[in-house]
Design an enzyme around this catalytic site. Structure first.
Site, mmCIF file in Angstrom:
data_model
loop_
_atom_site.group_PDB
_atom_site.id
_atom_site.type_symbol
_atom_site.label_atom_id
_atom_site.label_comp_id
_atom_site.label_asym_id
_atom_site.label_seq_id
_atom_site.Cartn_x
_atom_site.Cartn_y
_atom_site.Cartn_z
ATOM 1 C CB CYS A 116 -0.497 9.326 -2.801
ATOM 2 S SG CYS A 116 -0.190 8.744 -1.140
ATOM 3 C CG HIS A 256 3.126 11.142 -3.964
ATOM 4 N ND1 HIS A 256 2.640 11.919 -2.932
ATOM 5 C CD2 HIS A 256 3.128 9.853 -3.508
ATOM 6 C CE1 HIS A 256 2.370 11.134 -1.898
ATOM 7 N NE2 HIS A 256 2.656 9.886 -2.212
ATOM 8 C CG ASN A 286 3.462 9.940 1.514
ATOM 9 O OD1 ASN A 286 2.688 10.819 1.129
ATOM 10 N ND2 ASN A 286 3.413 8.695 1.072
HETATM 11 O O1 UT7 Z 1 2.455 7.236 -1.069
HETATM 12 C C1 UT7 Z 1 1.732 6.139 -1.525
HETATM 13 C C2 UT7 Z 1 2.572 5.109 -2.163
HETATM 14 N N1 UT7 Z 1 3.511 4.566 -1.213
HETATM 15 C C3 UT7 Z 1 4.763 4.334 -1.592
HETATM 16 O O2 UT7 Z 1 5.138 4.656 -2.691
HETATM 17 C C4 UT7 Z 1 5.668 3.648 -0.599
HETATM 18 C C5 UT7 Z 1 6.327 2.470 -1.287
HETATM 19 N N2 UT7 Z 1 7.166 1.671 -0.415
HETATM 20 C C6 UT7 Z 1 8.332 2.117 0.104
HETATM 21 O O3 UT7 Z 1 8.668 3.263 -0.022
HETATM 22 C C7 UT7 Z 1 9.230 1.115 0.783
HETATM 23 O O4 UT7 Z 1 8.743 -0.191 0.531
HETATM 24 C C8 UT7 Z 1 9.374 1.313 2.311
HETATM 25 C C9 UT7 Z 1 10.154 2.578 2.601
HETATM 26 C C10 UT7 Z 1 7.993 1.394 2.951
HETATM 27 C C11 UT7 Z 1 10.141 0.147 2.917
HETATM 28 O O5 UT7 Z 1 11.417 0.025 2.308
HETATM 29 P P1 UT7 Z 1 11.910 -1.351 1.717
HETATM 30 O O6 UT7 Z 1 13.245 -1.125 1.176
HETATM 31 O O7 UT7 Z 1 10.853 -1.855 0.763
HETATM 32 O O8 UT7 Z 1 12.003 -2.238 3.001
HETATM 33 P P2 UT7 Z 1 11.238 -3.607 3.336
HETATM 34 O O9 UT7 Z 1 9.801 -3.325 3.656
HETATM 35 O O10 UT7 Z 1 11.530 -4.584 2.273
HETATM 36 O O11 UT7 Z 1 11.961 -4.005 4.666
HETATM 37 C C12 UT7 Z 1 13.347 -4.328 4.681
HETATM 38 C C13 UT7 Z 1 13.763 -4.633 6.100
HETATM 39 C C14 UT7 Z 1 12.839 -5.617 6.794
HETATM 40 O O12 UT7 Z 1 13.632 -6.448 7.627
HETATM 41 P P3 UT7 Z 1 14.029 -7.915 7.166
HETATM 42 O O13 UT7 Z 1 12.716 -8.614 6.951
HETATM 43 O O14 UT7 Z 1 14.808 -7.736 5.899
HETATM 44 O O15 UT7 Z 1 14.817 -8.419 8.315
HETATM 45 C C15 UT7 Z 1 11.952 -4.750 7.630
HETATM 46 O O16 UT7 Z 1 11.447 -5.406 8.756
HETATM 47 O O17 UT7 Z 1 13.723 -3.444 6.882
HETATM 48 C C16 UT7 Z 1 12.908 -3.657 8.043
HETATM 49 N N3 UT7 Z 1 12.229 -2.409 8.390
HETATM 50 C C17 UT7 Z 1 12.781 -1.472 9.165
HETATM 51 N N4 UT7 Z 1 13.958 -1.391 9.774
HETATM 52 C C18 UT7 Z 1 14.223 -0.276 10.490
HETATM 53 C C19 UT7 Z 1 11.014 -1.996 8.009
HETATM 54 N N5 UT7 Z 1 10.749 -0.800 8.517
HETATM 55 C C20 UT7 Z 1 11.831 -0.452 9.247
HETATM 56 C C21 UT7 Z 1 12.152 0.693 10.009
HETATM 57 N N6 UT7 Z 1 13.353 0.750 10.597
HETATM 58 N N7 UT7 Z 1 11.311 1.743 10.135
#
Ligand code: UT7
Length: 329
Positions: A116, A256, A286
């Site tokens: 990225c 980004h 993204n």
């Molecule tokens: O571009 C390169 C660099 N990349 C980035 O900068 C991305 C950085 N990361 C992020 O933007 C975020 O971590 C994400 C958007 C990928 C995820 O958001 P989050 O707030 O960190 O969510 P999480 O991974 O902590 O997941 C929270 C909950 C989980 O459920 P439990 O374990 O709390 O029951 C996940 O299983 O949300 C669940 N979850 C979803 N639910 C519905 C994960 N993906 C989804 C989904 N829809 N698509």
């Protein structure tokens, strides 16, 4: 010889027609529009559906547009750099395919892989070539067909990414304009937080790698989120400090587009009014190396000569950085 500067004199872009909405994703994986919007800011993304078309197609269209908008003959181009993690082939470089497609017969061409941060690192490379006096005109392109390495059974990642390309033309200036300063970082310790496990020389393609979906990108979202939020905010503050810029001085933040919450945290840290932040993550998601040049293209009509821009990115590697640009046209 007096100091030379590398100014951005034009922008081009390409996004595929097909719109993959959050609602359609609800039918593919266990997710919902509200979760995606509130956690990421994404509403839809573009997907290159045509199986015969790949990253070079989008990069070529973006290059053709910037050449047309600047009235540049492709034979004037000295160098083409394509930043991508989704090249058409492992080799030759996608930039070589673009060189042929646009007829830039005098140019040499190569790809740059910094995920990225790829566009930022390529912009730095291109501007250094111009500043050294060895090049007059450099095409810098960020292009990714992320749909080719996304696992559409993994809800953690498939909602995030889209396809697209953006291009800028760099030209030599005598006045102080264009790429003024940059700060770039890499931390290879965390290389596996965001990566594509197979397809390289470590794990060449095999039945096993295909069965295990190892040719798709993997991301450990939470730690990447934390590091991206800190990294982009810190490096943006650092470049402002180095150049004696306050939030008032900066006309535009060009971040980004990985997550709206990361973008907002960066803008806050810089003391920037939200109206000065380029945001199109809602439409494109993204697009990896393409996010920053796509923003520059979309906002180009609103930019004036002398505007002060801070470009910043964070991605796999891990890699991150910020670049201070004075708009040149
Ligand atoms: O571009 C390169 C660099 N990349 C980035 O900068 C991305 C950085 N990361 C992020 O933007 C975020 O971590 C994400 C958007 C990928 C995820 O958001 P989050 O707030 O960190 O969510 P999480 O991974 O902590 O997941 C929270 C909950 C989980 O459920 P439990 O374990 O709390 O029951 C996940 O299983 O949300 C669940 N979850 C979803 N639910 C519905 C994960 N993906 C989804 C989904 N829809 N698509």
């Amino acid at each position: 010889m007096s100091k030379r500067y590398a100014g951005i004199t034009g922008t081009g872009h390409y996004v595929p027609e097909y719109v993959l909405t959050n609602q359609e994703l609800e039918t593919i994986v266990d997710t919902n529009d509200e979760w995606i919007r509130t956690r990421t800011g994404i509403r839809e993304r573009r997907i290159l559906k045509d199986k015969d078309k790949a990253t070079s197609f989008m990069a070529t269209r973006a290059a053709e547009e910037v050449l047309e908008r600047t009235g540049t003959d492709p034979k004037e181009i000295d160098v083409i750099i394509v930043a991508t993690v989704t090249p058409d082939y492992m080799f030759p470089a996608t930039a070589c395919l673009v060189q042929k497609n646009i007829g830039a017969t005098r140019a040499y061409a190569f790809d740059m892989l910094a995920a990225c941060s790829g566009f930022l690192f390529a912009l730095t490379t291109g501007s250094n070539m111009i500043e050294s006096g060895r090049a007059q005109k450099v095409l810098v392109i960020g292009a990714d067909k992320m749909s080719s390495i996304v696992d559409y059974t993994d809800r953690n990642t498939c909602i995030l990414f889209g396809d697209g390309a953006g291009a800028v033309l760099l030209e030599a200036f005598e006045e102080e304009t264009g790429v003024i300063d940059y700060v770039h970082y890499t931390d290879g310790d965390d290389q596996c937080l965001l990566y594509q496990p197979a397809g390289g020389s470590k794990r060449p393609a095999s039945h096993e790698t295909v069965d295990l979906h190892l040719h798709s990108l993997r991301q450990d979202g939470r730690p990447v989120f934390k590091k991206a939020t800190e990294g982009m905010a810190d490096v943006s503050a650092e470049i402002m400090q180095r150049n004696n810029l306050t939030g008032e001085d900066v006309d535009w933040l060009v971040p980004h587009q990985a997550n709206l919450r990361i973008i907002s945290a960066t803008a806050n840290r810089m003391g920037l009014d939200p109206s000065k932040v380029m945001i199109n993550i809602d439409k494109y998601g993204n697009t990896t190396a393409a996010t920053i040049p796509l923003c520059l293209y979309e906002w180009s009509d609103r930019l004036s000569k002398g505007d002060k821009l801070v470009l910043t990115a964070f991605g796999g590697g891990l890699t991150w950085g910020a670049t201070y640009v004075k708009w040149s046209v």
